[in-house]
Design an enzyme around this catalytic site. Structure first.
Site, PDB file in Angstrom:
ATOM      1  N   ASP A   1      76.694  -7.429   3.554  1.00 42.71           N
ATOM      2  CA  ASP A   1      77.928  -8.175   3.343  1.00 42.71           C
ATOM      3  C   ASP A   1      77.855  -9.027   2.085  1.00 42.71           C
ATOM      4  O   ASP A   1      78.864  -9.231   1.405  1.00 42.71           O
ATOM      5  CB  ASP A   1      78.236  -9.047   4.554  1.00 42.71           C
ATOM      6  CG  ASP A   1      78.867  -8.247   5.690  1.00 42.71           C
ATOM      7  OD1 ASP A   1      79.957  -7.692   5.473  1.00 42.71           O
ATOM      8  OD2 ASP A   1      78.273  -8.168   6.771  1.00 42.71           O
TER       9      ASP A   1
ATOM     10  N   HIS B   1      77.653  -5.885  15.540  1.00 45.27           N
ATOM     11  CA  HIS B   1      77.991  -4.504  15.186  1.00 45.27           C
ATOM     12  C   HIS B   1      77.583  -3.521  16.285  1.00 45.27           C
ATOM     13  O   HIS B   1      78.214  -2.487  16.454  1.00 45.27           O
ATOM     14  CB  HIS B   1      77.325  -4.125  13.867  1.00 45.27           C
ATOM     15  CG  HIS B   1      77.804  -4.926  12.698  1.00 45.27           C
ATOM     16  ND1 HIS B   1      79.089  -4.856  12.222  1.00 45.27           N
ATOM     17  CD2 HIS B   1      77.159  -5.834  11.914  1.00 45.27           C
ATOM     18  CE1 HIS B   1      79.228  -5.683  11.185  1.00 45.27           C
ATOM     19  NE2 HIS B   1      78.069  -6.286  10.984  1.00 45.27           N
TER      20      HIS B   1
ATOM     21  N   GLU C   1      76.133 -14.613   4.180  1.00 43.28           N
ATOM     22  CA  GLU C   1      76.376 -13.261   3.671  1.00 43.28           C
ATOM     23  C   GLU C   1      77.636 -13.192   2.826  1.00 43.28           C
ATOM     24  O   GLU C   1      78.365 -12.192   2.857  1.00 43.28           O
ATOM     25  CB  GLU C   1      76.437 -12.266   4.837  1.00 43.28           C
ATOM     26  CG  GLU C   1      77.215 -12.760   6.055  1.00 43.28           C
ATOM     27  CD  GLU C   1      76.939 -11.932   7.294  1.00 43.28           C
ATOM     28  OE1 GLU C   1      76.634 -10.734   7.165  1.00 43.28           O
ATOM     29  OE2 GLU C   1      77.032 -12.480   8.409  1.00 43.28           O
TER      30      GLU C   1
END
Length: 266
Positions: free
Chosen positions: A178, A48, A152
């Protein structure tokens, strides 16, 4: 020249509690500042955060003089990317979105040279071997590699026992955001169903003899996760800490403006 020991991997094996932060600023100066703060590990986020192999290597070099251990989260499972990151000197990878044991085995193969794996050989061009300055790198380097797979999703939870049993996986890390979304609670990491799923997963991971980790920005919740089996915890990110400190400073000077900014931002 000797291969630097992976003290993070050693701590995992001994189940010593380790606290760390995510790094998303992609800056060696901020990484070095945080390396002086006493955290056990700092995790460079290339999933990210806007990190690439060049920024990863620069941050590794900036943090090298300090005792903090450096981890990296790649953007995906691509063996070519994993090969490049290991070449920069990364010893511990936290690989996201692992849903099956088959995926975990493929990642293990990407981290090792033949015949155990498929990693390409190019040590003369790589910092990982210190450009061939490390003696017996092919043996010593492999001993210091550490793989953490991140689960996740609902699918990953269903396959958790098989994933945790894969040889070459040193630890399993829970990604609450997530996972919450996959369980139908997007943006609600504190939902009772999510917290219960995390606690159960941590206990199952530990039962398989693997170290368990989780992201948790709440110190109170961190204690609960430790009781469930978590031995390494990421307690926040450099971006969030920077913003929180800036808002806190402004709120002390102009309380109304600080409060408005905080509610608008979050």
């Amino acid at each position: 020249m000797l291969m630097p020991p992976n003290k993070f991997k050693q701590a995992l094996a001994q189940r010593r509690t380790q606290f760390g932060l995510f790094l998303g600023l992609a800056n060696p100066i901020s990484a070095e500042i945080l390396a002086t703060c006493g955290y056990d590990f700092l995790l460079i986020d290339a999933e990210h955060g806007l990190n690439d192999t060049r920024s990863v290597q620069a941050q590794l070099q900036a943090m090298a003089p300090y005792p903090v251990q450096c981890l990296v989260r790649p953007a995906h499972h691509d063996p070519a990317l994993i090969k490049q990151l290991l070449g920069t000197g990364v010893q511990t990878l936290l690989v996201p979105m692992v849903d099956t044991a088959e995926q975990a085995r493929a990642i293990v193969a990407s981290m090792h040279y033949p015949p155990k794996g498929i990693r390409g050989v190019g040590t003369g061009l790589e910092r990982g071997s210190r450009w061939n300055a490390v003696s017996d790198y092919f043996a010593k380097g492999a001993e210091e590699l550490c793989l953490i797979v991140q689960i996740e999703s609902r699918t990953a939870l269903e396959n958790l026992d098989e994933i945790a049993s894969v040889e070459g996986v040193d630890a399993v890390f829970i990604g609450p955001s997530d996972l919450a979304a996959s369980l139908g609670h997007l943006g609600q990491v504190s939902h009772p169903d999510v917290k219960a799923a995390i606690a159960d997963a941590l206990a199952r991971i530990s039962a398989h003899g693997k170290a368990a980790g989780v992201f948790c920005a709440d110190a109170t919740q961190a204690a609960s996760f430790q009781e469930s089996g978590a031995s390494f915890l990421a307690m926040g990110a450099d971006t969030g800490l920077l913003r929180s400190a800036a808002l806190k400073l402004l709120a002390g000077l102009r309380p109304q403006s600080g409060a408005d900014n905080a509610s608008a931002g979050y």
